[in-house]
Scaffold this active site. Structure first.
Site, PDB file in Angstrom:
ATOM      1  N   SER A   1       5.980  -6.395   2.239  1.00 33.73           N
ATOM      2  CA  SER A   1       5.947  -6.531   0.777  1.00 33.73           C
ATOM      3  C   SER A   1       4.746  -5.890   0.081  1.00 33.73           C
ATOM      4  O   SER A   1       4.595  -6.053  -1.133  1.00 33.73           O
ATOM      5  CB  SER A   1       6.022  -8.009   0.406  1.00 33.73           C
ATOM      6  OG  SER A   1       4.857  -8.652   0.861  1.00 33.73           O
TER       7      SER A   1
ATOM      8  N   ARG B   1      -3.698  -6.526 -14.970  1.00 27.47           N
ATOM      9  CA  ARG B   1      -2.527  -5.686 -14.677  1.00 27.47           C
ATOM     10  C   ARG B   1      -1.253  -6.520 -14.689  1.00 27.47           C
ATOM     11  O   ARG B   1      -0.227  -6.121 -15.235  1.00 27.47           O
ATOM     12  CB  ARG B   1      -2.697  -4.996 -13.312  1.00 27.47           C
ATOM     13  CG  ARG B   1      -1.613  -3.959 -13.022  1.00 27.47           C
ATOM     14  CD  ARG B   1      -1.848  -3.251 -11.699  1.00 27.47           C
ATOM     15  NE  ARG B   1      -1.469  -4.069 -10.580  1.00 27.47           N
ATOM     16  CZ  ARG B   1      -0.238  -4.118 -10.041  1.00 27.47           C
ATOM     17  NH1 ARG B   1       0.727  -3.366 -10.537  1.00 27.47           N
ATOM     18  NH2 ARG B   1       0.012  -4.900  -9.032  1.00 27.47           N
TER      19      ARG B   1
ATOM     20  N   TYR C   1       4.754   2.041   0.724  1.00 28.82           N
ATOM     21  CA  TYR C   1       5.594   0.895   0.344  1.00 28.82           C
ATOM     22  C   TYR C   1       6.501   1.264  -0.839  1.00 28.82           C
ATOM     23  O   TYR C   1       7.705   0.994  -0.820  1.00 28.82           O
ATOM     24  CB  TYR C   1       4.665  -0.285   0.003  1.00 28.82           C
ATOM     25  CG  TYR C   1       5.333  -1.418  -0.711  1.00 28.82           C
ATOM     26  CD1 TYR C   1       6.258  -2.232  -0.063  1.00 28.82           C
ATOM     27  CD2 TYR C   1       5.045  -1.693  -2.048  1.00 28.82           C
ATOM     28  CE1 TYR C   1       6.881  -3.283  -0.726  1.00 28.82           C
ATOM     29  CE2 TYR C   1       5.648  -2.745  -2.706  1.00 28.82           C
ATOM     30  CZ  TYR C   1       6.565  -3.532  -2.052  1.00 28.82           C
ATOM     31  OH  TYR C   1       7.180  -4.560  -2.702  1.00 28.82           O
TER      32      TYR C   1
ATOM     33  N   ASN D   1       7.843  -2.597  -8.843  1.00 28.54           N
ATOM     34  CA  ASN D   1       7.104  -1.780  -9.824  1.00 28.54           C
ATOM     35  C   ASN D   1       6.403  -0.617  -9.113  1.00 28.54           C
ATOM     36  O   ASN D   1       6.059   0.373  -9.748  1.00 28.54           O
ATOM     37  CB  ASN D   1       6.118  -2.650 -10.599  1.00 28.54           C
ATOM     38  CG  ASN D   1       4.949  -3.158  -9.766  1.00 28.54           C
ATOM     39  OD1 ASN D   1       3.929  -2.499  -9.646  1.00 28.54           O
ATOM     40  ND2 ASN D   1       5.088  -4.337  -9.166  1.00 28.54           N
TER      41      ASN D   1
HETATM   42  C1  15L Z   1       4.896  -5.948  -5.060  1.00 31.10           C
HETATM   43  O1  15L Z   1       5.831  -5.182  -4.964  1.00 31.10           O
HETATM   44  C2  15L Z   1       4.517  -6.846  -3.956  1.00 31.10           C
HETATM   45  O2  15L Z   1       5.615  -7.242  -3.174  1.00 31.10           O
HETATM   46  C3  15L Z   1       3.743  -8.056  -4.423  1.00 31.10           C
HETATM   47  O3  15L Z   1       3.160  -8.668  -3.283  1.00 31.10           O
HETATM   48  C4  15L Z   1       2.680  -7.663  -5.448  1.00 31.10           C
HETATM   49  O4  15L Z   1       1.708  -6.852  -4.848  1.00 31.10           O
HETATM   50  C5  15L Z   1       3.344  -6.948  -6.602  1.00 31.10           C
HETATM   51  O5  15L Z   1       4.095  -5.858  -6.157  1.00 31.10           O
HETATM   52  C6  15L Z   1       2.327  -6.481  -7.660  1.00 31.10           C
HETATM   53  O6  15L Z   1       2.339  -5.310  -8.009  1.00 31.10           O
HETATM   54  O7  15L Z   1       1.584  -7.322  -8.149  1.00 31.10           O
END
Ligand code: 15L
Length: 275
Positions: free
Chosen positions: A71, A170, A132, A108
């Site tokens: 993730s 953010r 990722y 995002n």
């Molecule tokens: C994500 O895609 C992640 O899965 C999560 O753990 C956060 O890092 C999130 O983005 C984020 O951008 O805050």
């Protein structure tokens, strides 16, 4: 009642989602880590990097919310196994088992290299900020292929950050409250007319970087806005040290080779306290 499979159910988003959707659907939770399921929900342990496991868990469900995967930004080998091979296995297993609808929580970070002074909608081309993010773009592309080639119904949610409160400046622009998450996921499960859709998984945040009109068109009416937490969040914001991260929507994913999961340290700290 529809039967819905949630992969990656032990993760942070999976935990919020299964709590919020309890009673609305027959939930089948799955993960490679063990889980004692809440009353009325079933748990099936599986490793989706194996096709045989993916075939086993996707049998007989009406829809899949495929949260399982790596993730955050991290080593390529982990992302490859969990997010590329695992995603392919779940989509392909669904196709072979005749499951039409998949909700894919992309991120995002599929568009994280857009600048913070830009507002983006569901039609922009991807600008991933990390390996990722690239793996999430892969999932979106695979969803598009399976919709066009096999007539499957694909609902892609570019998730911001799910949690009870926005974590920092953010996240004021991409916070996604658990009840708004549940509302958007329910639309993805129940909307009668989905072929391939991309929406942003964010609450109705005043500081949003997203034009989420596609979600609104499908019926999404977010109930929360991060602005209620803006003063307390900004008061805790550390000084800027990374100008590239600060300029882009993906933040530190734009510069770091590994990013800790924001939900993980708290869990680890809680475990240590218990001991
Ligand atoms: C994500 O895609 C992640 O899965 C999560 O753990 C956060 O890092 C999130 O983005 C984020 O951008 O805050």
């Amino acid at each position: 009642m529809k039967t819905v499979l949630i992969t990656g159910a032990t993760g942070d988003v999976g935990t919020h989602l299964s709590r919020e959707l309890a009673g609305r659907y027959q939930l089948r939770l799955s993960d490679r880590r063990p889980l004692k399921p809440p009353k009325g929900q079933k748990f099936v342990r599986a490793d989706i990097s194996k096709m045989s496991d993916a075939l086993r868990i996707t049998k007989g469900v009406d829809a899949i919310v495929h949260l399982g995967g790596y993730s955050v930004e991290g080593p390529w080998e982990s992302i490859l196994q969990a997010n590329i091979i695992g995603c392919y296995n779940v989509f392909e297993a669904a196709r072979r088992n005749g499951v039409k609808r998949i909700l894919f929580p992309t991120s995002n970070h599929a568009t994280g290299f857009y600048r913070r002074d830009q507002t983006i909608d569901h039609r922009v081309y991807p600008k991933p900020d990390s390996r990722y993010g690239v793996s999430k773009v892969f999932g979106e592309a695979l969803g598009s292929l399976y919709a066009d080639k096999y007539g499957m119904e694909m609902f892609m949610i570019r998730i911001g950050n799910v949690g009870p409160k926005p974590l920092d400046k953010r996240r004021l622009s991409l916070w996604f409250s658990p009840r708004d998450l549940a509302q958007l996921v329910s639309i993805g499960i129940d909307h009668p007319d989905i072929r391939f859709e991309i929406v942003y998984g964010v609450s109705g945040n005043k500081r949003s970087w997203y034009d989420n009109s596609n979600a609104v068109r499908l019926g999404y009416r977010p109930q929360d806005d991060s602005e209620a937490y803006a003063a307390e969040t900004l008061a805790k914001e550390p000084p800027v040290t990374d100008r590239i991260a600060e300029a882009h929507q993906g933040g530190v994913f734009c510069t770091a080779e590994e990013v800790p999961n924001p939900a993980a340290p708290k869990k680890a700290a809680a475990k240590r306290k218990k001991k």
